[in-house]
Write an enzyme that holds these catalytic residues in place. Structure first.
Site, PDB file in Angstrom:
ATOM      1  CB  ILE A 138      -0.896   0.052   1.265  1.00  7.98           C
ATOM      2  CG1 ILE A 138      -1.742  -1.204   1.402  1.00  7.98           C
ATOM      3  CG2 ILE A 138      -1.760   1.304   1.256  1.00  7.98           C
ATOM      4  CD1 ILE A 138      -2.537  -1.273   2.708  1.00  7.98           C
ATOM      5  CE  LYS A 207       5.059  -3.176   9.111  1.00  2.00           C
ATOM      6  NZ  LYS A 207       4.392  -4.470   9.012  1.00  2.00           N
TER       7      LYS A 207
HETATM    8  N1  HSE Z   1       6.211  -9.117   9.188  1.00  2.00           N
HETATM    9  C1  HSE Z   1       5.593  -8.004   8.584  1.00  2.00           C
HETATM   10  C2  HSE Z   1       4.102  -8.231   8.563  1.00  2.00           C
HETATM   11  C3  HSE Z   1       6.106  -7.812   7.185  1.00  2.00           C
HETATM   12  O1  HSE Z   1       3.670  -9.370   8.769  1.00  2.00           O
HETATM   13  O2  HSE Z   1       3.358  -7.275   8.369  1.00  2.00           O
HETATM   14  C4  HSE Z   1       5.567  -6.565   6.510  1.00  2.00           C
HETATM   15  O3  HSE Z   1       6.094  -5.417   7.092  1.00  2.00           O
END
Ligand code: HSE
Ligand code: NAP
Length: 445
Positions: A138, A207
């Protein structure tokens, strides 16, 4: 097409690196025609050059020292696709100090050292691109820094971890066991090398930190967030939540109070009403709702992890890097709080991180109690003493003998009152298992 050749070095040729190699090789001509340059996948660094890989790398292009790529003067773009915060940091800083463009998928590194990386880029004349670090395929970074640049963001929330969403979806729909589903997530290339980063909520927190930086110009580190993962969620919780009209999703929630100039960042499993878009984002998909004061709410859905989705985001950064190298056209810079204040000629108001106990929510509490007369009344008394108002109660037989499972939902309360309630419940002799607390997220979209 110009005669210029852009040389790319990949540090890491695992799930993501091989995806980038595969798709850049397959779509090279189309990309070259669009970007007006020749693209050379010049080198790739791995830990074990003898490992069998799904992509074929010509002899001489595979090396075991990623720093040699970061400092190679003939390499224009360095992609850091190894992960971790040790060698990955050294490689990234070396490339930035050398004035190169670094493309990274490494959210842990950004959350930990984002400020230092951007400072190194400014000092060394390099650039740092990181579209693949949040929400896989995305283009949420581009959306926030370019498409939504006119907006201030009161609320951003979403599912940011593909592994957790995949696990919760399969636990709810198939009744498959957690260890088997986690093993499948690893096999499919969704999970981190250390899967506890996924299931304990840290990857989502990394994130969330990046999104908070893009939206509000400050780095929030994990000790200043609530970070709860999905390891305590049982199939029974998913079933009870469904009975109550909710799905359970691991959400990141970033709230800005512009009047108080405060920011909250939190990550926790959340009961989301079934009729909301995000309750229906399933499997490895991620979904993010962004509330801008100009545009209103926009929602983004797509594959949040895995080889191809992540390669798509890395290649979009490579394309931006090539445009920068060939035309000098840069992507929109992040609007830091200090930068905005300078533009508007107003004093910088330091953004405060709100005390987390001020968060208000409705709550879901699951506990196991002795199945005896008067126990329900004791629980209700504890909640009332802490000013918590019960909205609904479900009682079912527990797996233990002479015990019952109690599932309560509350009216809106605050974290402080709920924590005090949980501590008091845990001290009752009639409560035989530590209560589980989940938040109910009733965000309007
Ligand atoms: N391990 C991460 C997830 C990978 O499952 O979202 C993507 O950032
Ligand atoms: P991975 O499959 O474990 O691949 C890591 C790669 O780095 C491997 O090729 C490995 O070499 C190499 N490597 C590790 N340590 C090294 C060292 N000391 N020297 C040289 N090479 C080294 O990891 P991944 O899933 O591709 O993830 C890479 C990055 O992308 C991480 O930051 C991750 O968080 C991020 N990311 C992943 C996804 C996803 O869906 N997987 C999505 C978004 C972002 P060997 O192959 O020889 O072991």
């Amino acid at each position: 097409m110009s005669s210029r050749t852009i040389r790319i070095g990949l540090c890491g040729l695992g799930t993501v690196g091989q995806g980038v190699w595969k798709h850049l090789s397959a779509n090279r001509s189309a990309l070259e025609a669009r970007l007006g340059v020749r693209i050379d996948l010049a080198k790739a660094a791995v830990r074990d050059p003898r490992k069998v890989r799904a992509v074929t790398v010509p002899a001489g292009k595979l090396v075991a020292d990623p720093l040699s790529i970061a400092t190679d003067p003939t390499i224009d773009i360095v992609c850091e696709l190894m992960g971790g915060t040790g060698l990955a940091k050294d490689v990234t800083l070396a490339a930035l100090h050398a004035g190169k463009i670094v493309v990274s998928a490494n959210k842990a590194l950004l959350c930990e050292h984002g400020a230092a990386l951007f400072a190194a880029a400014r000092k060394g004349g390099g650039r740092f691109f990181f579209e693949a670090s949040v929400a896989g395929g995305i283009p949420i970074i581009k959306a926030l820094r370019e498409g939504l640049v006119a907006n201030r963001f009161k609320l951003i929330y979403g599912i940011l971890n593909g592994t957790c969403n995949y696990i919760l979806t399969r636990m709810a729909s198939e009744g498959a066991g957690y260890p088997q589903i986690l093993a499948d997530a690893k096999r499919l290339g969704y999970a981190e090398a250390d899967e506890s980063l996924d299931v304990e909520g840290w990857d989502t927190a990394h994130k969330a930190s990046i999104l908070a930086y893009l939206a509000h110009g400050v780095w929030v580190k994990t000790p200043h967030m609530i970070v709860d993962g999905i390891t305590q969620i049982t199939q029974a919780d998913l079933k009870y939540a469904a009975t109550l009209g909710y799905g359970i999703k691991l959400l990141a929630v970033i709230t800005r109070d512009f009047e108080r100039n405060e920011l909250f960042v939190r990550v926790h499993p959340t009961l989301v009403p079934k009729d909301r878009v995000l309750a229906n984002v399933n499997g490895v998909f991620n979904g993010i709702a962004v509330m801008g004061d100009v545009v209103g709410t926009t929602t983004y859905i797509g594959r949040g992890a895995g080889q191809d989705a992540t390669a798509s985001a890395v290649i979009s950064d490579i394309a931006d890097a090539i445009v920068l190298l060939t035309t000098g056209r840069d992507i929109t810079p992040v609007a830091t709080t200090a930068g905005v204040a300078e533009l508007l000629s107003v004093p910088v108001q330091p953004l405060r991180l709100s005390p987390l106990e001020r968060i208000r929510s409705r709550y879901y509490v699951r506990t196991t109690v002795k199945d005896r007369p008067g126990v329900l009344a004791q629980i209700a008394t504890v909640m009332a003493r802490n000013g918590v108002s019960i909205e609904s109660v479900i009682q079912t037989t527990a797996e233990r003998p002479e015990a019952a499972s109690l599932i309560l939902t509350t009216h809106e309360s605050d974290e402080k009152a709920m924590r005090a309630t949980l501590n008091a419940l845990g001290r009752l002799k009639s409560v035989v298992e530590k209560p589980l607390l989940l938040r109910i997220g009733d965000f309007s979209e």
